[in-house]
Design a protein around this motif. Structure first.
Motif, PDB file in Angstrom:
ATOM      1  N   ALA A   9       0.830  -1.211   0.000  1.00  0.00           N
ATOM      2  CA  ALA A   9       0.000   0.000   0.000  1.00  0.00           C
ATOM      3  C   ALA A   9       0.859   1.255   0.000  1.00  0.00           C
ATOM      4  O   ALA A   9       0.554   2.228  -0.709  1.00  0.00           O
ATOM      5  CB  ALA A   9      -0.917  -0.014   1.222  1.00  0.00           C
ATOM      6  N   GLU A  10       1.933   1.247   0.787  1.00  0.00           N
ATOM      7  CA  GLU A  10       2.830   2.413   0.823  1.00  0.00           C
ATOM      8  C   GLU A  10       3.543   2.588  -0.512  1.00  0.00           C
ATOM      9  O   GLU A  10       3.772   3.720  -0.972  1.00  0.00           O
ATOM     10  CB  GLU A  10       3.845   2.242   1.965  1.00  0.00           C
ATOM     11  CG  GLU A  10       3.224   2.358   3.345  1.00  0.00           C
ATOM     12  CD  GLU A  10       4.220   2.064   4.465  1.00  0.00           C
ATOM     13  OE1 GLU A  10       3.943   2.450   5.611  1.00  0.00           O
ATOM     14  OE2 GLU A  10       5.263   1.437   4.188  1.00  0.00           O
ATOM     15  N   GLY A  11       3.888   1.449  -1.146  1.00  0.00           N
ATOM     16  CA  GLY A  11       4.565   1.538  -2.451  1.00  0.00           C
ATOM     17  C   GLY A  11       3.670   2.105  -3.533  1.00  0.00           C
ATOM     18  O   GLY A  11       4.138   2.796  -4.448  1.00  0.00           O
ATOM     19  N   LYS A  12       2.390   1.817  -3.432  1.00  0.00           N
ATOM     20  CA  LYS A  12       1.433   2.314  -4.424  1.00  0.00           C
ATOM     21  C   LYS A  12       0.910   3.706  -4.075  1.00  0.00           C
ATOM     22  O   LYS A  12       0.141   4.282  -4.840  1.00  0.00           O
ATOM     23  CB  LYS A  12       0.254   1.345  -4.529  1.00  0.00           C
ATOM     24  CG  LYS A  12       0.635  -0.004  -5.123  1.00  0.00           C
ATOM     25  CD  LYS A  12      -0.576  -0.923  -5.165  1.00  0.00           C
ATOM     26  CE  LYS A  12      -0.220  -2.285  -5.768  1.00  0.00           C
ATOM     27  NZ  LYS A  12      -1.373  -3.208  -5.790  1.00  0.00           N
ATOM     28  N   GLY A  13       1.307   4.224  -2.898  1.00  0.00           N
ATOM     29  CA  GLY A  13       0.856   5.554  -2.492  1.00  0.00           C
ATOM     30  C   GLY A  13      -0.575   5.595  -2.019  1.00  0.00           C
ATOM     31  O   GLY A  13      -1.209   6.656  -1.999  1.00  0.00           O
ATOM     32  N   ASN A  14      -1.110   4.423  -1.637  1.00  0.00           N
ATOM     33  CA  ASN A  14      -2.491   4.344  -1.155  1.00  0.00           C
ATOM     34  C   ASN A  14      -2.494   4.683   0.347  1.00  0.00           C
ATOM     35  O   ASN A  14      -2.398   3.799   1.192  1.00  0.00           O
ATOM     36  CB  ASN A  14      -3.052   2.936  -1.395  1.00  0.00           C
ATOM     37  CG  ASN A  14      -4.551   2.881  -1.182  1.00  0.00           C
ATOM     38  OD1 ASN A  14      -5.114   3.663  -0.418  1.00  0.00           O
ATOM     39  ND2 ASN A  14      -5.203   1.919  -1.844  1.00  0.00           N
ATOM     40  N   THR A  15      -2.558   5.950   0.643  1.00  0.00           N
ATOM     41  CA  THR A  15      -2.423   6.430   2.025  1.00  0.00           C
ATOM     42  C   THR A  15      -3.523   5.915   2.938  1.00  0.00           C
ATOM     43  O   THR A  15      -3.266   5.489   4.063  1.00  0.00           O
ATOM     44  CB  THR A  15      -2.444   7.971   2.058  1.00  0.00           C
ATOM     45  OG1 THR A  15      -1.446   8.466   1.182  1.00  0.00           O
ATOM     46  CG2 THR A  15      -2.173   8.484   3.476  1.00  0.00           C
ATOM     47  N   LYS A  16      -4.765   5.931   2.467  1.00  0.00           N
ATOM     48  CA  LYS A  16      -5.890   5.497   3.297  1.00  0.00           C
ATOM     49  C   LYS A  16      -5.745   4.023   3.688  1.00  0.00           C
ATOM     50  O   LYS A  16      -5.930   3.644   4.846  1.00  0.00           O
ATOM     51  CB  LYS A  16      -7.192   5.720   2.536  1.00  0.00           C
ATOM     52  CG  LYS A  16      -8.438   5.399   3.362  1.00  0.00           C
ATOM     53  CD  LYS A  16      -9.712   5.724   2.576  1.00  0.00           C
ATOM     54  CE  LYS A  16     -10.955   5.396   3.399  1.00  0.00           C
ATOM     55  NZ  LYS A  16     -12.208   5.700   2.643  1.00  0.00           N
ATOM     56  N   GLU A  17      -5.381   3.199   2.719  1.00  0.00           N
ATOM     57  CA  GLU A  17      -5.204   1.773   2.989  1.00  0.00           C
ATOM     58  C   GLU A  17      -4.030   1.537   3.936  1.00  0.00           C
ATOM     59  O   GLU A  17      -4.086   0.688   4.834  1.00  0.00           O
ATOM     60  CB  GLU A  17      -4.984   1.022   1.684  1.00  0.00           C
ATOM     61  CG  GLU A  17      -4.869  -0.491   1.867  1.00  0.00           C
ATOM     62  CD  GLU A  17      -4.674  -1.218   0.556  1.00  0.00           C
ATOM     63  OE1 GLU A  17      -4.168  -2.359   0.575  1.00  0.00           O
ATOM     64  OE2 GLU A  17      -5.022  -0.635  -0.498  1.00  0.00           O
ATOM     65  N   ALA A  18      -2.951   2.318   3.745  1.00  0.00           N
ATOM     66  CA  ALA A  18      -1.748   2.177   4.589  1.00  0.00           C
ATOM     67  C   ALA A  18      -2.061   2.514   6.037  1.00  0.00           C
ATOM     68  O   ALA A  18      -1.603   1.825   6.962  1.00  0.00           O
ATOM     69  CB  ALA A  18      -0.638   3.078   4.052  1.00  0.00           C
ATOM     70  N   VAL A  19      -2.854   3.583   6.250  1.00  0.00           N
ATOM     71  CA  VAL A  19      -3.225   3.977   7.616  1.00  0.00           C
ATOM     72  C   VAL A  19      -4.037   2.877   8.291  1.00  0.00           C
ATOM     73  O   VAL A  19      -3.808   2.540   9.459  1.00  0.00           O
ATOM     74  CB  VAL A  19      -4.023   5.302   7.601  1.00  0.00           C
ATOM     75  CG1 VAL A  19      -4.626   5.582   8.977  1.00  0.00           C
ATOM     76  CG2 VAL A  19      -3.131   6.455   7.178  1.00  0.00           C
TER      77      VAL A  19
END
Length: 401
Positions: free
Chosen positions: A209-219
């Protein structure tokens, strides 16, 4: 020749004068005698009444002692047993002559006798309550676990007049606890593997998720990872508590720089809590012999408890003191504190200061106590409700050649 006549005249004036005085003194003497007899009769009556009361009190004590389902005994100030209730004779099959003074030692399991005598001697010398679990041999030769407790009966001046002891059969309770520990150990092992797998997959998904820049999913995954960490700690506590209670907690002793270990644990604690200022007041470092991971576990527990139970405080004080024989480590918080009624239970299994407000199983301090005692140290605390707590432990310094 005529007869001679002799005449003696005695002056009775003084004798007549003192007769009223003698009569008065005689009256006073009779009165004193009557008063003395009355007091003597009253004293004899009081002695009879007091003797009757003492006999009645003794009979009441014997009646009570002989009709409760525990063993009761008394001992002289120097520890020689001089009374046993019926439960003792029924359980051991011994007579008073076979039990009195120090003859009771024969019923204690050989593996428990040495430590029992050492702790009993220490209690007598210090005038402190005695408490010990040991196995007692019954009349049929079987051994059962008993909790032995004794209190000193003291005069107003603090002199020990006698010891009163109670021995309670806890064998069934210990067997039930052993079964619970076996279940907890098995369940914890079964939970450990899937939780570990869940932890690995969560970290992989978080990296993705962090690699794809998906901030909401990463949180969301970070929150999930945090909860998995908490679950891992709980499972670890269950495993450790089960092992500690059965004496199977493993230790790897090595030489440790104490202050370096403290610094490592503080560094980890600072990552988990940013709202508290950790004030450090450590004495010069010292080398100790111990298990680095287990002692780190104790320090981490002290720090996490201080943070958890002082949510509105701004600081936590960490300090140490070094003596010729040991090093003392303490953590002081300014939080909710512990009530006087709860303080005796602090190091018990599954005890929690607040059942609903703060998370946890109530195993941390129980495990800490086992770890410190295994290191031949002492763990203790001071607390005042609403003011905060100070938890401390002492460890012996590494002996130099």
């Amino acid at each position: 020749e005529g007869d001679d006549l002799s005449l003696i005249i005695t002056d009775l004036t003084d004798q007549k004068a003192i007769q009223p005085e003698l009569k008065e003194k005689n009256i006073l003497l009779e009165s004193a005698k009557a008063t003395s007899e009355k007091l003597n009769n009253e004293l004899e009556l009081r002695v009879k009444e007091r003797t009757h009361e003492l006999l009645l009190s003794r009979e009441h004590f014997k009646f009570l002692a002989d009709n409760i389902p525990v063993i009761i005994w008394t001992a002289s100030p120097d520890g020689f047993y001089d009374y046993f209730n019926h439960q003792w004779y029924n359980y051991t099959g011994l007579t008073f002559e076979q039990s009195k003074e120090m003859a009771w030692k024969q019923v204690i399991h050989p593996d428990d006798l040495g430590s029992t005598l050492v702790e009993w001697e220490s209690s007598m010398n210090k005038g402190k309550p005695f408490k010990k679990e040991n196995r007692l041999r019954s009349a049929d030769g079987a051994y059962r676990w008993h909790l032995v407790q004794a209190l000193p009966f003291k005069s107003k001046e603090g002199e020990i007049l006698a010891w009163f002891g109670v021995e309670t059969d806890i064998d069934d309770k210990k067997k039930e606890m052993k079964k619970k520990d076996e279940f907890i150990g098995m369940a914890s092992h079964e939970l450990k593997t899937p939780v570990t797998s869940l932890k690995i997959f969560t970290e992989i998904m978080l990296l993705d998720a962090e690699g794809k820049g998906n901030t909401k999913e990463a949180v969301m995954l970070q929150k999930m990872d945090k909860q998995i960490n908490k679950l891992t700690v709980l499972i670890g506590d269950l495993l450790d508590a089960s092992k500690a209670n059965s004496g199977k907690l493993k230790y790897n002793f090595e030489e440790i720089d104490f202050n370096k270990l403290v610094a490592e644990m503080i560094s980890e604690a600072e990552v988990t809590s940013s709202r508290h200022k950790l004030e450090l007041k450590l004495a010069d470092s010292a080398n100790i012999q111990g298990d680095r991971n287990r002692l780190g576990q104790v320090i981490a527990n002290f720090l996490s408890n201080a943070i958890k139970y002082s949510p509105n405080a701004e600081k936590i004080v960490i300090f140490s003191k070094k003596t010729d024989k040991d090093i003392i480590f303490s953590v002081r918080d300014f939080g909710i504190g512990i009530s006087i009624s709860d303080q005796p239970k602090v190091f018990s299994r599954f005890f929690r200061v607040s059942e609903n407000t703060f998370p946890g199983l109530g195993l941390g301090l129980y495990i800490c106590k086992e770890i410190i005692e295994r290191h031949e140290g002492t763990i203790y605390f001071e607390s005042k409700e609403g003011k905060g707590s100070t938890f401390s432990f002492s460890l012996p310094l590494k002996k130099t050649a």
